[in-house]
Motif scaffolding. Sequence first.
Motif, mmCIF file in Angstrom:
data_model
loop_
_atom_site.group_PDB
_atom_site.id
_atom_site.type_symbol
_atom_site.label_atom_id
_atom_site.label_comp_id
_atom_site.label_asym_id
_atom_site.label_seq_id
_atom_site.Cartn_x
_atom_site.Cartn_y
_atom_site.Cartn_z
ATOM 1 N N ILE A 39 0.870 -1.165 0.000
ATOM 2 C CA ILE A 39 0.000 0.000 0.000
ATOM 3 C C ILE A 39 0.912 1.221 0.000
ATOM 4 C CG2 ILE A 39 -1.741 1.316 1.264
ATOM 5 C CD1 ILE A 39 -2.574 -1.416 2.536
ATOM 6 N N HIS A 40 0.777 2.074 -0.999
ATOM 7 C CA HIS A 40 1.544 3.317 -1.087
ATOM 8 C C HIS A 40 0.631 4.458 -0.642
ATOM 9 C CE1 HIS A 40 4.876 1.562 -3.416
ATOM 10 N NE2 HIS A 40 3.936 0.812 -3.973
ATOM 11 N N ILE A 41 1.012 5.125 0.430
ATOM 12 C CA ILE A 41 0.258 6.266 0.929
ATOM 13 C C ILE A 41 1.004 7.533 0.529
ATOM 14 C CG2 ILE A 41 -0.601 7.442 2.996
ATOM 15 C CD1 ILE A 41 -0.964 4.682 4.269
ATOM 16 N N LYS A 42 0.246 8.535 0.126
ATOM 17 C CA LYS A 42 0.828 9.818 -0.288
ATOM 18 C C LYS A 42 1.815 10.303 0.788
ATOM 19 C CE LYS A 42 -1.757 13.289 -1.986
ATOM 20 N NZ LYS A 42 -2.651 14.454 -2.050
ATOM 21 N N PRO A 43 3.018 10.741 0.394
ATOM 22 C CA PRO A 43 3.958 11.274 1.391
ATOM 23 C C PRO A 43 3.308 12.399 2.184
ATOM 24 C CG PRO A 43 5.040 11.010 -0.724
ATOM 25 C CD PRO A 43 3.563 10.783 -0.954
ATOM 26 N N GLY A 44 3.649 12.464 3.467
ATOM 27 C CA GLY A 44 3.013 13.451 4.323
ATOM 28 C C GLY A 44 3.945 14.073 5.325
ATOM 29 N N ILE A 45 3.345 14.877 6.166
ATOM 30 C CA ILE A 45 4.079 15.593 7.217
ATOM 31 C C ILE A 45 3.316 15.476 8.526
ATOM 32 C CG2 ILE A 45 5.099 17.259 5.609
ATOM 33 C CD1 ILE A 45 2.277 18.344 7.941
ATOM 34 N N GLU A 62 9.467 6.193 8.396
ATOM 35 C CA GLU A 62 8.567 5.245 7.729
ATOM 36 C C GLU A 62 7.801 4.536 8.842
ATOM 37 O OE1 GLU A 62 7.789 4.600 4.653
ATOM 38 O OE2 GLU A 62 9.322 5.664 3.543
ATOM 39 N N PRO A 63 6.579 4.983 9.158
ATOM 40 C CA PRO A 63 5.884 4.468 10.335
ATOM 41 C C PRO A 63 5.373 3.036 10.232
ATOM 42 C CG PRO A 63 4.523 6.056 9.185
ATOM 43 C CD PRO A 63 5.866 6.068 8.513
ATOM 44 N N ILE A 64 5.129 2.537 9.025
ATOM 45 C CA ILE A 64 4.625 1.172 8.845
ATOM 46 C C ILE A 64 5.471 0.575 7.733
ATOM 47 C CG2 ILE A 64 2.610 -0.260 8.348
ATOM 48 C CD1 ILE A 64 0.887 2.255 8.895
ATOM 49 N N THR A 65 6.154 -0.541 7.975
ATOM 50 C CA THR A 65 7.162 -0.955 6.999
ATOM 51 C C THR A 65 6.957 -2.309 6.337
ATOM 52 O OG1 THR A 65 8.517 -1.821 8.801
ATOM 53 C CG2 THR A 65 8.973 0.433 8.054
ATOM 54 N N SER A 66 6.104 -3.168 6.829
ATOM 55 C CA SER A 66 6.016 -4.503 6.241
ATOM 56 C C SER A 66 5.303 -4.508 4.896
ATOM 57 C CB SER A 66 5.339 -5.482 7.204
ATOM 58 O OG SER A 66 4.012 -5.062 7.466
ATOM 59 N N ALA A 114 4.076 1.689 2.410
ATOM 60 C CA ALA A 114 5.050 2.750 2.197
ATOM 61 C C ALA A 114 4.322 4.065 2.470
ATOM 62 C CB ALA A 114 5.590 2.711 0.778
ATOM 63 N N ALA A 115 4.647 4.694 3.615
ATOM 64 C CA ALA A 115 3.941 5.902 4.037
ATOM 65 C C ALA A 115 4.944 6.903 4.615
ATOM 66 C CB ALA A 115 2.874 5.560 5.076
#
Length: 178
Positions: free
Chosen positions: A41-47, A112-116, A119-120
């Motif tokens: 799952i690719h999540i839009k890069p954020g802040i 990278e808060p969730i890695t398995s 991709a966030a």
Amino acid sequence: MTDRGPWKTLSSREVYRDPWIALQVDDVLRPDGKPGIHSIIHIKPGITVVAMDAERHLYLAEEFHYGIGRWMIQGVSGGCEDGEDPLATAQRELREELGIVASKWTDLGGIEPITSSVAAPAQLFFAEELTFVEAAYEGSELIRRVKVSWDEAMRMAQDGRIAHGVTLALLLRASLRH
């Protein structure tokens, strides 16, 4: 075939996309050499940003999150628009969500808060020298500005009242500097 660390990617396909996430499914050879699949799952890069005033009060956001079905207290978080610099995103989100403009910004790095299977990427910022203006929420947002002392925020992080992982990482990094 391409290498992805000890994995071999045989083929890759995108099976879903919306403005915030994309789902990719790969046919792979696992590290043990057996065939399999791996989804990402690719999540839009954020802040995420936390603001602190001259009296060491932190400003957090209390917001209901549909995905987990509950209210959370956390740093201001948001997604970067295509081509938008993460600092510009942080400045925009802090102003829109809490009505805060800051003159001093510290980039606390990325995580990278969730890695398995996700991709966030998130960039962390600490904002100081604050001016308060009118907030400008989006239609999907119902946000309350929460003002707490530095010490209370640390207690909230320890006792679970702050449970947002990216905010916890930000507070840890900020505590090493302040």
